[in-house]
Structures are given as C-alpha cells and as structure tokens.
Write a protein that holds these residues in place. Structure first.
Motif, PDB file in Angstrom:
ATOM      1  N   THR A   1       0.826  -1.208   0.000  1.00  0.00           N
ATOM      2  CA  THR A   1       0.000   0.000   0.000  1.00  0.00           C
ATOM      3  C   THR A   1       0.861   1.260   0.000  1.00  0.00           C
ATOM      4  OG1 THR A   1      -1.759  -1.168   1.182  1.00  0.00           O
ATOM      5  CG2 THR A   1      -1.823   1.234   1.215  1.00  0.00           C
ATOM      6  N   LEU A   2       1.940   1.246   0.762  1.00  0.00           N
ATOM      7  CA  LEU A   2       2.847   2.404   0.788  1.00  0.00           C
ATOM      8  C   LEU A   2       3.438   2.659  -0.598  1.00  0.00           C
ATOM      9  CD1 LEU A   2       4.701   1.796   4.180  1.00  0.00           C
ATOM     10  CD2 LEU A   2       2.974   3.538   3.689  1.00  0.00           C
ATOM     11  N   LEU A   3       3.718   1.592  -1.335  1.00  0.00           N
ATOM     12  CA  LEU A   3       4.228   1.762  -2.701  1.00  0.00           C
ATOM     13  C   LEU A   3       3.137   2.303  -3.625  1.00  0.00           C
ATOM     14  CD1 LEU A   3       6.352  -1.499  -3.114  1.00  0.00           C
ATOM     15  CD2 LEU A   3       7.193   0.840  -2.836  1.00  0.00           C
ATOM     16  N   ILE A   4       1.920   1.802  -3.452  1.00  0.00           N
ATOM     17  CA  ILE A   4       0.813   2.250  -4.292  1.00  0.00           C
ATOM     18  C   ILE A   4       0.569   3.750  -4.123  1.00  0.00           C
ATOM     19  CG2 ILE A   4      -1.684   2.055  -4.644  1.00  0.00           C
ATOM     20  CD1 ILE A   4      -0.160  -0.280  -5.806  1.00  0.00           C
ATOM     21  N   ILE A   5       0.848   4.263  -2.925  1.00  0.00           N
ATOM     22  CA  ILE A   5       0.653   5.690  -2.658  1.00  0.00           C
ATOM     23  C   ILE A   5       1.427   6.548  -3.659  1.00  0.00           C
ATOM     24  CG2 ILE A   5       1.194   7.538  -1.007  1.00  0.00           C
ATOM     25  CD1 ILE A   5       0.547   5.489   1.211  1.00  0.00           C
ATOM     26  N   LEU A   6       2.679   6.163  -3.945  1.00  0.00           N
ATOM     27  CA  LEU A   6       3.499   6.943  -4.881  1.00  0.00           C
ATOM     28  C   LEU A   6       2.894   6.928  -6.278  1.00  0.00           C
ATOM     29  CD1 LEU A   6       7.075   5.848  -3.738  1.00  0.00           C
ATOM     30  CD2 LEU A   6       5.824   7.918  -3.125  1.00  0.00           C
ATOM     31  N   SER A   7       2.343   5.785  -6.667  1.00  0.00           N
ATOM     32  CA  SER A   7       1.705   5.703  -7.979  1.00  0.00           C
ATOM     33  C   SER A   7       0.442   6.551  -8.034  1.00  0.00           C
ATOM     34  CB  SER A   7       1.369   4.236  -8.283  1.00  0.00           C
ATOM     35  OG  SER A   7       0.665   4.112  -9.496  1.00  0.00           O
ATOM     36  N   ARG A   8      -0.303   6.591  -6.938  1.00  0.00           N
ATOM     37  CA  ARG A   8      -1.535   7.372  -6.896  1.00  0.00           C
ATOM     38  C   ARG A   8      -1.297   8.873  -7.029  1.00  0.00           C
ATOM     39  NH1 ARG A   8      -6.473   5.888  -7.741  1.00  0.00           N
ATOM     40  NH2 ARG A   8      -7.105   7.680  -6.497  1.00  0.00           N
ATOM     41  N   CYS A   9      -0.073   9.310  -6.777  1.00  0.00           N
ATOM     42  CA  CYS A   9       0.228  10.744  -6.860  1.00  0.00           C
ATOM     43  C   CYS A   9      -0.069  11.312  -8.243  1.00  0.00           C
ATOM     44  CB  CYS A   9       1.690  10.998  -6.492  1.00  0.00           C
ATOM     45  SG  CYS A   9       2.036  10.799  -4.730  1.00  0.00           S
ATOM     46  N   VAL A  10       0.061  10.490  -9.283  1.00  0.00           N
ATOM     47  CA  VAL A  10      -0.226  10.971 -10.643  1.00  0.00           C
ATOM     48  C   VAL A  10      -1.659  11.483 -10.727  1.00  0.00           C
ATOM     49  CG1 VAL A  10      -0.475  10.297 -13.060  1.00  0.00           C
ATOM     50  CG2 VAL A  10       1.480   9.493 -11.749  1.00  0.00           C
ATOM     51  N   TYR A  11      -2.597  10.734 -10.157  1.00  0.00           N
ATOM     52  CA  TYR A  11      -4.002  11.112 -10.256  1.00  0.00           C
ATOM     53  C   TYR A  11      -4.301  12.361  -9.428  1.00  0.00           C
ATOM     54  CZ  TYR A  11      -3.498   6.241 -11.503  1.00  0.00           C
ATOM     55  OH  TYR A  11      -3.036   5.063 -12.041  1.00  0.00           O
ATOM     56  N   TYR A  12      -3.621  12.509  -8.308  1.00  0.00           N
ATOM     57  CA  TYR A  12      -3.821  13.718  -7.520  1.00  0.00           C
ATOM     58  C   TYR A  12      -3.238  14.936  -8.212  1.00  0.00           C
ATOM     59  CZ  TYR A  12      -5.971  11.807  -3.378  1.00  0.00           C
ATOM     60  OH  TYR A  12      -6.865  11.242  -2.515  1.00  0.00           O
ATOM     61  N   HIS A  13      -2.160  14.751  -8.946  1.00  0.00           N
ATOM     62  CA  HIS A  13      -1.603  15.898  -9.669  1.00  0.00           C
ATOM     63  C   HIS A  13      -2.519  16.323 -10.819  1.00  0.00           C
ATOM     64  CE1 HIS A  13       2.121  16.610  -7.586  1.00  0.00           C
ATOM     65  NE2 HIS A  13       2.418  15.328  -7.611  1.00  0.00           N
ATOM     66  N   ILE A  14      -3.322  15.393 -11.338  1.00  0.00           N
ATOM     67  CA  ILE A  14      -4.331  15.770 -12.334  1.00  0.00           C
ATOM     68  C   ILE A  14      -5.349  16.712 -11.703  1.00  0.00           C
ATOM     69  CG2 ILE A  14      -6.252  14.905 -13.731  1.00  0.00           C
ATOM     70  CD1 ILE A  14      -4.608  12.438 -14.338  1.00  0.00           C
ATOM     71  N   GLU A  15      -5.717  16.451 -10.453  1.00  0.00           N
ATOM     72  CA  GLU A  15      -6.717  17.271  -9.779  1.00  0.00           C
ATOM     73  C   GLU A  15      -6.133  18.530  -9.152  1.00  0.00           C
ATOM     74  OE1 GLU A  15      -8.667  14.816  -6.950  1.00  0.00           O
ATOM     75  OE2 GLU A  15      -9.653  13.549  -8.438  1.00  0.00           O
ATOM     76  N   LEU A  16      -4.908  18.431  -8.607  1.00  0.00           N
ATOM     77  CA  LEU A  16      -4.332  19.552  -7.864  1.00  0.00           C
ATOM     78  C   LEU A  16      -3.423  20.427  -8.718  1.00  0.00           C
ATOM     79  CD1 LEU A  16      -3.373  17.756  -4.504  1.00  0.00           C
ATOM     80  CD2 LEU A  16      -5.456  19.046  -5.024  1.00  0.00           C
ATOM     81  N   THR A  17      -2.503  19.804  -9.433  1.00  0.00           N
ATOM     82  CA  THR A  17      -1.454  20.543 -10.138  1.00  0.00           C
ATOM     83  C   THR A  17      -1.873  20.954 -11.546  1.00  0.00           C
ATOM     84  OG1 THR A  17       0.131  19.188  -8.910  1.00  0.00           O
ATOM     85  CG2 THR A  17       1.002  20.488 -10.729  1.00  0.00           C
ATOM     86  N   LEU A  18      -2.560  20.052 -12.245  1.00  0.00           N
ATOM     87  CA  LEU A  18      -2.913  20.317 -13.645  1.00  0.00           C
ATOM     88  C   LEU A  18      -3.753  21.577 -13.833  1.00  0.00           C
ATOM     89  CD1 LEU A  18      -2.516  19.192 -16.501  1.00  0.00           C
ATOM     90  CD2 LEU A  18      -4.664  17.936 -16.217  1.00  0.00           C
ATOM     91  N   PRO A  19      -4.802  21.846 -13.007  1.00  0.00           N
ATOM     92  CA  PRO A  19      -5.582  23.079 -13.222  1.00  0.00           C
ATOM     93  C   PRO A  19      -4.730  24.345 -13.136  1.00  0.00           C
ATOM     94  CG  PRO A  19      -6.769  21.591 -11.776  1.00  0.00           C
ATOM     95  CD  PRO A  19      -5.402  21.013 -11.948  1.00  0.00           C
ATOM     96  N   VAL A  20      -3.857  24.433 -12.118  1.00  0.00           N
ATOM     97  CA  VAL A  20      -3.003  25.612 -11.967  1.00  0.00           C
ATOM     98  C   VAL A  20      -2.000  25.684 -13.109  1.00  0.00           C
ATOM     99  CG1 VAL A  20      -1.383  26.809 -10.443  1.00  0.00           C
ATOM    100  CG2 VAL A  20      -3.280  25.507  -9.466  1.00  0.00           C
ATOM    101  N   TYR A  21      -1.434  24.519 -13.476  1.00  0.00           N
ATOM    102  CA  TYR A  21      -0.488  24.443 -14.600  1.00  0.00           C
ATOM    103  C   TYR A  21      -1.124  24.956 -15.888  1.00  0.00           C
ATOM    104  CZ  TYR A  21       2.023  22.058 -18.418  1.00  0.00           C
ATOM    105  OH  TYR A  21       2.686  21.743 -19.590  1.00  0.00           O
ATOM    106  N   MET A  22      -2.358  24.555 -16.161  1.00  0.00           N
ATOM    107  CA  MET A  22      -3.027  24.984 -17.387  1.00  0.00           C
ATOM    108  C   MET A  22      -3.325  26.477 -17.360  1.00  0.00           C
ATOM    109  SD  MET A  22      -5.622  21.771 -18.117  1.00  0.00           S
ATOM    110  CE  MET A  22      -6.308  22.558 -19.584  1.00  0.00           C
ATOM    111  N   TYR A  23      -3.698  27.010 -16.201  1.00  0.00           N
ATOM    112  CA  TYR A  23      -3.946  28.443 -16.078  1.00  0.00           C
ATOM    113  C   TYR A  23      -2.673  29.239 -16.409  1.00  0.00           C
ATOM    114  CZ  TYR A  23      -8.678  28.722 -14.104  1.00  0.00           C
ATOM    115  OH  TYR A  23     -10.045  28.715 -13.923  1.00  0.00           O
ATOM    116  N   ARG A  24      -1.522  28.690 -16.038  1.00  0.00           N
ATOM    117  CA  ARG A  24      -0.266  29.441 -16.203  1.00  0.00           C
ATOM    118  C   ARG A  24       0.427  29.170 -17.531  1.00  0.00           C
ATOM    119  NH1 ARG A  24       2.032  28.757  -9.925  1.00  0.00           N
ATOM    120  NH2 ARG A  24       0.303  29.937  -8.989  1.00  0.00           N
ATOM    121  N   GLU A  25       0.283  27.975 -18.070  1.00  0.00           N
ATOM    122  CA  GLU A  25       1.004  27.626 -19.288  1.00  0.00           C
ATOM    123  C   GLU A  25       0.177  27.787 -20.557  1.00  0.00           C
ATOM    124  OE1 GLU A  25       4.487  25.995 -20.195  1.00  0.00           O
ATOM    125  OE2 GLU A  25       4.402  27.720 -18.854  1.00  0.00           O
ATOM    126  N   ILE A  26      -1.132  27.593 -20.456  1.00  0.00           N
ATOM    127  CA  ILE A  26      -1.981  27.694 -21.653  1.00  0.00           C
ATOM    128  C   ILE A  26      -2.646  29.064 -21.708  1.00  0.00           C
ATOM    129  CG2 ILE A  26      -3.959  26.708 -22.860  1.00  0.00           C
ATOM    130  CD1 ILE A  26      -3.237  24.000 -21.689  1.00  0.00           C
TER     131      ILE A  26
END
Length: 469
Positions: A266-291
């Motif tokens: 489960t601890l290993l799976i946590i690192l893999s799950r980070c991709v999906y959280y970055h879609i929700e957390l990081t991607l919106p801000v990234y798109m506002y700034r880069e696009i």
C-alpha cells in the motif's frame, strides 16, 4: 511454495455418461456472462450506486476546485495551498485508522448514512461561514471524516452485494459510478466558474449543490439492507458488533504476515496514486499558467473520467489472463510513464494525451486493488484492510500537496521564468518508484496461495504453534 488443493468430485450416477461434446467456456465468454449476471444482483447494489454517484459528485466538486479555491478565493500562496492539502490528507489518514472498524461493527447502512450526514453538515456550514480558517477547519472536521468513513464502507458494501462470479465486474461498475460522478463534477465546475468567477459567492453555489446531493445520498442509504449475497443470498442478516474490544479486533490483524505485506504494498501504491492527484491539484493551476488564464481544465477532468468509464469495464477481461498483483504492476507502470508526455509540450493536445495514458493505467489498477485487498483480508476483518487500502487517497494527497506546492512555486510560478517540464519529470520519477519496487520485491510482497504459518514470528500465536509442533 505451491498450494495443491484437492477438490471433491461427484461420482457419475448409474447409466450416466460424460458429455464428450462439452467445452469449457472461454475467458471472453465468462467475461460476457458476468455482465448478464449483474442483472440478478439485489436492488441494494443499484441503490448503493445511485447514492454513491450523488456522494462522489458532491466530494468531487470540492476536490477538483480545491487548489483554485484556496489560491484564488482565499489568496494563499502555492506553498501554503500545498500545506493545506497535506493537513487535509493527514486528517483523513488519522480518521481512517481510528474509524476503519465502523463498517465491520455497525454494517454498511449505518456507516454510509453517517458519512453522508456528516458531509451534508460540513458543506452546509461552508455556505454559512466565510472566514478562511473556519472553512478549512470545517473541511477537516466534517468533510474529511465523512470521506474516511465512506470509502471502506462503500467497498465493503460492494462485496456484500455481489458473489464470486460478479465481484470483479461489480467493482468495475462501482468505479463507473465513481468516475461518472467525476465527469459530472468536472463539467459542473467548468460551467459554474465560466459563468461566475473565482470568488466566495460562486463557491457558495458549489457548496450548496454538494449539500443537496449528500442529503439525497443519505436518504437512499437508509433503505439499504444488511446482506451477504455470497453466503446467504438476499436474506437480511443482523448486525452484531463483535464481543471483543476494538483493540482486540485490531490486534488480531497486526499479528498476520499478510497484513504487513499489504502495508508495504500500500505504501508503494501511494506513490503511484500521486499521478491522479496531480491531475486534480497541479494540472488546473499548470493549465492556467502555461496555456491561458481560465483554461478549461474541467474538460480534461471529464476526459479523464470518460476514459475511466470506458476502460474500467472493458479492461476487466484482463483478470482472466493475469493475477491482481500483475495488473497492479502494469497499471502503475503505465501511470508512472504518463507525465513524461508533458516534457514535449504544454498545449491541449499534450495535456489530453497525458490524461488519456494516466487514465488507462488507473482503469487497470484501481478496481484490482480492491479485489486484491479483499483477497488477503480475513473474513470479518475486511474493514481494517479496506481502511488501509484507502490510505493511498489521503496519504497520496499529502505527498501530492507538498510536491504540488513546492514544484509549482519552483518550476512553474505565476510570475518569472518557468521550467514546467521539470516539474512533470520529477512527478514521473516519483511515480515510477512503485512499479520498479513491485518487480524487485515481488517475491516478498505478493500474497502466497498457501501459507502454513500465517503469523509474524514475534507474536504469541506463532510461538504457540512452534511449541505445539
């Protein structure tokens, strides 16, 4: 060690002959048959799905707009916003550990009704109070507690309302409801923010909608029955809390080797799950700034959910060719590679390809993780294992919150020189730790088919077995 299971066979009756023309169904035929058997599931399964669509949509409305809410509405910095995500994830982790026993003790109807009522109260209070610290406190106290109780309770309910033949496809349909609600929430967020703006009045509308949806979900869960379809069919069973204390209930799990193997996985799976959280957390801000300012990140969320809706049931056929551990490994590898796409560009095309590849990986991984969890959990103790299995959600939020706040400020700031590609390279490297470790440690992590001594060496149960040998 291989396990050899001797199955009882029924002898042929007198004058009875083998059917020489009989051919075993193919994997594809078994897969197609599992869809038709879904129609025979009790009404409670479908009521559960309807309630979860309302429940998930309510929570997704907040999750998908959380970073914009704290940065644009409450004027927190990128780093402060990341710290807030960490606090939210940490609170959900603590709640999961403290209240993971609730579905085991009180059944799915009580636990799911409680979580919906808590969420309804939390979003209602967000509509009333506007102070930013009060609002963060309300989210921690009510909404994160609601999520922590909801996740293991819902997954246990799916197990209770399905049998062995329908369980794999049942969990896939459950994820259809989950991702379908994400698509609905993504469209609603994009529409509401396009019509309104990033201010408190707009978010009060969002919180009000969430309050109404959770109220509907609470009404539906009241009518759920306590069943165990696999053993008792549609005969309702009484919920009898265990006579042992919560500590004794938990202690009986802590001495199992399977539990500690599962913790490490489960601890290993946590690192893999980070991709999906970055879609929700990081991607919106990234798109506002880069696009562009006001970029339609909601469309990307909808794309993610649509791929999940298509991929989750269609890729379920892989369970007839690979075991759950192999599918977890495959999904983690595909997801870990997906952020590398954004090294080549930042437009809508590259963002779309990133979301599509990440979604394919998740559609392979997510349903199988629940099945793997229930496969290693002892009967009657599934709630604790499901609570641990839910930890990639809050702990992934902690890691993603820290990294999102730091990486956005360091490599993709609102003002100044940007190297946003470096941010996604770091995210990919973090996520790829999971599949690499799963390959290297497979002999230690994968649950064996047969385990003659299931207890850890330091437990009194193991010592007792050694004395009796």
């Amino acid at each position: 060690m291989e396990a050899y299971v001797v199955k009882e066979t029924t002898p042929l009756k007198e004058n009875e002959e083998y059917d020489k023309d009989y051919t075993a169904p193919t994997n594809l035929e078994q897969f197609n048959k599992s869809f038709s058997e879904l129609l025979n599931l009790p009404r409670d399964f479908w009521l559960l799905l309807v309630s979860k669509i309302a429940n998930f949509t309510a929570f997704n409305l907040l999750a998908l707009s959380a970073m914009i809410f704290v940065i644009e509405v409450h004027s927190f910095t990128d780093l402060e916003a990341g710290i807030i995500m960490v606090i939210l994830g940490l609170s959900a982790t603590i709640y999961s550990m403290l209240f993971g026993f609730v579905p085991d003790y009180y059944g799915v109807r009580v636990s799911l009704t409680i979580c919906n009522v808590l969420g309804c109260i939390g979003f209602g209070l967000l509509c009333i109070f506007s102070n930013r610290y009060w609002q963060i406190g309300i989210i921690i106290l009510f909404i994160m507690l609601s999520v922590a109780v909801s996740v293991p309770g819902t997954k246990m309910a799916v197990k209770r309302y399905t049998n062995e033949k329908t369980r794999s496809i049942g969990y896939s349909v459950y994820y259809l409801a989950y991702y379908g609600s994400g698509a609905i929430a993504g469209l609603m967020i994009d529409l509401i923010l396009s019509i309104g703006s990033e201010n408190m009045a707009t978010f009060r509308i969002i919180f009000g909608i969430s309050t109404g949806m959770l109220f509907v979900a609470a009404l539906i869960t009241i009518f759920l029955r306590q069943l165990d379809v696999h053993t008792r069919g549609e005969e309702e069973i009484a919920v009898r809390p265990s006579s042992s204390s919560v500590w004794e209930h938990t202690k009986s799990i802590l001495v199992l080797k399977s539990f500690w193997r599962f913790i490490i996985l489960t601890l290993l799976i946590i690192l893999s799950r980070c991709v999906y959280y970055h879609i929700e957390l990081t991607l919106p801000v990234y798109m506002y700034r880069e696009i562009e300012d006001g970029a339609h990140f909601g469309y990307m969320i909808v794309l993610h959910e649509l791929i999940m809706i298509i991929g989750t049931p269609s890729l379920t056929i892989l369970v007839y060719y690979f075991n759950n551990y192999s599918l977890l490994l495959l999904g983690a590898f595909i997801s870990g590679l997906s952020p590398l796409i954004l090294l080549f560009g930042s437009g809508y095309f590259y963002v779309s390809m990133f979301v599509i590849v990440a979604s394919i990986g998740e559609s392979i991984h997510a349903p199988r993780f629940i099945e793997y969890t229930l496969g290693v959990a002892p009967k009657g103790k599934e709630g604790i294992f499901l609570a641990v299995a839910a930890s990639p959600l809050p702990l992934g939020l902690i890691i993603s919150g820290i990294s999102a706040g730091f990486l956005l400020g360091e490599y993709c700031p609102d003002d100044g020189e940007r190297q946003c590609w470096m941010m996604w390279l770091i995210i990919a490297c973090i996520s790829l730790v999971t599949p690499v470790a799963m390959v290297v440690l497979r002999i230690f992590l994968e649950q064996p088919l047969f385990e003659p001594q299931p207890y850890v060496s330091w437990s009194k149960e193991a010592k007792s077995e050694r004395e009796n040998m």
